[in-house]
Design a protein around this motif. Sequence first.
Motif, mmCIF file in Angstrom:
data_model
loop_
_atom_site.group_PDB
_atom_site.id
_atom_site.type_symbol
_atom_site.label_atom_id
_atom_site.label_comp_id
_atom_site.label_asym_id
_atom_site.label_seq_id
_atom_site.Cartn_x
_atom_site.Cartn_y
_atom_site.Cartn_z
ATOM 1 N N PHE A 118 0.850 -1.192 0.000
ATOM 2 C CA PHE A 118 0.000 0.000 0.000
ATOM 3 C C PHE A 118 0.886 1.242 0.000
ATOM 4 C CE2 PHE A 118 -3.048 -3.053 1.816
ATOM 5 C CZ PHE A 118 -4.145 -2.794 1.018
ATOM 6 N N LYS A 119 0.620 2.138 -0.949
ATOM 7 C CA LYS A 119 1.344 3.394 -1.049
ATOM 8 C C LYS A 119 0.465 4.519 -0.503
ATOM 9 C CE LYS A 119 3.541 3.853 -5.054
ATOM 10 N NZ LYS A 119 3.814 3.871 -6.521
ATOM 11 N N CYS A 120 1.086 5.421 0.238
ATOM 12 C CA CYS A 120 0.328 6.547 0.797
ATOM 13 C C CYS A 120 1.042 7.855 0.458
ATOM 14 C CB CYS A 120 0.212 6.410 2.314
ATOM 15 S SG CYS A 120 -0.854 7.664 3.082
ATOM 16 N N GLY A 121 0.317 8.793 -0.087
ATOM 17 C CA GLY A 121 0.876 10.090 -0.411
ATOM 18 C C GLY A 121 1.010 10.956 0.828
ATOM 19 N N ILE A 122 2.144 10.834 1.500
ATOM 20 C CA ILE A 122 2.416 11.650 2.681
ATOM 21 C C ILE A 122 2.828 13.060 2.269
ATOM 22 C CG2 ILE A 122 3.990 11.920 4.648
ATOM 23 C CD1 ILE A 122 1.773 9.777 4.942
ATOM 24 N N GLU A 123 3.579 13.146 1.168
ATOM 25 C CA GLU A 123 4.113 14.383 0.577
ATOM 26 C C GLU A 123 5.234 14.980 1.414
ATOM 27 O OE1 GLU A 123 2.891 13.998 -2.120
ATOM 28 O OE2 GLU A 123 0.845 13.322 -1.766
ATOM 29 N N SER A 124 5.046 15.088 2.725
ATOM 30 C CA SER A 124 6.092 15.589 3.612
ATOM 31 C C SER A 124 5.759 15.219 5.051
ATOM 32 C CB SER A 124 6.206 17.112 3.502
ATOM 33 O OG SER A 124 7.136 17.610 4.455
ATOM 34 N N PHE A 125 6.809 15.058 5.872
ATOM 35 C CA PHE A 125 6.595 14.795 7.289
ATOM 36 C C PHE A 125 6.533 16.079 8.105
ATOM 37 C CE2 PHE A 125 8.152 10.687 5.836
ATOM 38 C CZ PHE A 125 7.232 9.841 6.438
ATOM 39 N N ASP A 126 6.738 17.214 7.459
ATOM 40 C CA ASP A 126 6.583 18.494 8.146
ATOM 41 C C ASP A 126 5.096 18.812 8.227
ATOM 42 O OD1 ASP A 126 6.263 21.633 7.973
ATOM 43 O OD2 ASP A 126 8.256 21.249 8.792
ATOM 44 N N ASN A 127 4.551 18.781 9.425
ATOM 45 C CA ASN A 127 3.102 18.883 9.592
ATOM 46 C C ASN A 127 2.541 20.191 9.037
ATOM 47 O OD1 ASN A 127 0.501 17.862 10.914
ATOM 48 N ND2 ASN A 127 0.739 19.885 11.861
ATOM 49 N N ASP A 128 3.207 21.293 9.278
ATOM 50 C CA ASP A 128 2.694 22.584 8.809
ATOM 51 C C ASP A 128 2.693 22.649 7.288
ATOM 52 O OD1 ASP A 128 1.776 25.340 9.408
ATOM 53 O OD2 ASP A 128 3.638 25.893 8.398
ATOM 54 N N LYS A 160 7.624 25.908 -4.224
ATOM 55 C CA LYS A 160 7.897 27.184 -3.562
ATOM 56 C C LYS A 160 7.184 27.211 -2.219
ATOM 57 C CE LYS A 160 9.020 30.103 -7.506
ATOM 58 N NZ LYS A 160 8.738 31.357 -8.253
ATOM 59 N N GLY A 161 7.935 27.487 -1.171
ATOM 60 C CA GLY A 161 7.414 27.423 0.188
ATOM 61 C C GLY A 161 8.008 26.253 0.950
ATOM 62 N N GLN A 162 8.557 25.283 0.226
ATOM 63 C CA GLN A 162 9.257 24.149 0.817
ATOM 64 C C GLN A 162 10.705 24.571 1.083
ATOM 65 O OE1 GLN A 162 9.409 20.749 -1.806
ATOM 66 N NE2 GLN A 162 9.036 19.310 -0.142
ATOM 67 N N THR A 163 11.354 23.932 2.052
ATOM 68 C CA THR A 163 12.748 24.267 2.352
ATOM 69 C C THR A 163 13.652 23.059 2.179
ATOM 70 O OG1 THR A 163 12.622 23.687 4.706
ATOM 71 C CG2 THR A 163 11.928 25.929 4.075
ATOM 72 N N LYS A 164 14.946 23.318 2.099
ATOM 73 C CA LYS A 164 15.927 22.234 1.988
ATOM 74 C C LYS A 164 15.898 21.358 3.232
ATOM 75 C CE LYS A 164 19.010 24.949 -0.981
ATOM 76 N NZ LYS A 164 20.332 25.600 -1.102
ATOM 77 N N ASP A 165 15.745 21.966 4.395
ATOM 78 C CA ASP A 165 15.709 21.190 5.639
ATOM 79 C C ASP A 165 14.515 20.247 5.673
ATOM 80 O OD1 ASP A 165 18.034 22.247 6.646
ATOM 81 O OD2 ASP A 165 17.043 23.813 7.834
ATOM 82 N N ILE A 166 13.370 20.707 5.164
ATOM 83 C CA ILE A 166 12.186 19.833 5.105
ATOM 84 C C ILE A 166 12.490 18.627 4.231
ATOM 85 C CG2 ILE A 166 9.854 19.640 4.155
ATOM 86 C CD1 ILE A 166 9.299 22.471 5.136
ATOM 87 N N ILE A 167 13.064 18.850 3.069
ATOM 88 C CA ILE A 167 13.356 17.763 2.139
ATOM 89 C C ILE A 167 14.388 16.801 2.735
ATOM 90 C CG2 ILE A 167 14.347 17.186 -0.104
ATOM 91 C CD1 ILE A 167 13.132 19.777 -1.183
ATOM 92 N N LYS A 168 15.435 17.339 3.353
ATOM 93 C CA LYS A 168 16.455 16.487 3.959
ATOM 94 C C LYS A 168 15.833 15.548 4.991
ATOM 95 C CE LYS A 168 20.357 19.717 3.576
ATOM 96 N NZ LYS A 168 21.268 20.621 4.363
#
Length: 228
Positions: A118-128, A160-168
């Motif tokens: 099962f795949k889930c689109g989390i997109e990011s673990f940064d809640n905000d 745009k609005g995403q950061t390098k730290d979020i991606i890391k």
Amino acid sequence: MIRYSTVDSKNKREIVLLKSSPCIWGKCSFCDYIDDNDLDINKNIYLNKTILKNVTGKYNSLEVINSGSCFELPKETLTDIKYVSTSKNIKKLFFESHWLYRNRLHEFKSLFNIPIIFKCGIESFDNDFRNTFLNKGAIFSSPQEVAKYFKSICLLVGIKGQTKDIIKRDIEYLLKYFEYGCVNVFIENSTNIKRDENLVNWFYENFSFLQNERNIEVLWNNTDFGVG
């Protein structure tokens, strides 16, 4: 619209893009994929039957995607998928599901009785970023909580609005807690969300190694799986 293809590199499999009822959430700020769903159940059933006829079983593995979650596919289509899986000797299935269906995954496991990823689109673990900016509608406390339900997640990078730290941090969690993963590089669409070219270039320079990871797939274009 191409609705059947094969993935011939990692995790070799056939893949079908089916039609379903509207997405249970349908409010993600970055998504116009939901425009592919349809309220006409009979129309969906007929189209899905024609698409599934393309499945050959060449890799004994099949991925089923739709503009929402697998739970929004018609029941008749699920029966057709089960028939195809049996007749074509499919030994592994991939389905997509929104986080809101996490407590119903067992229904599919019982229905198909073969291994399911099962795949889930989390997109990011940064809640905000995930829930305020992307409006994903997925509330959880940690990657470990997600991993209790899903072996595979999808991440979104290059906005745009995403950061390098979020991606890391997102990539770190993907590699640490999940057996499979898909990283989607954002392609601008009909929504107001914009692509950050500098962030995309940075991601390419720093995370191209993911393409060599056995169970991680990076989609530089949203049609890289051959459907769409």
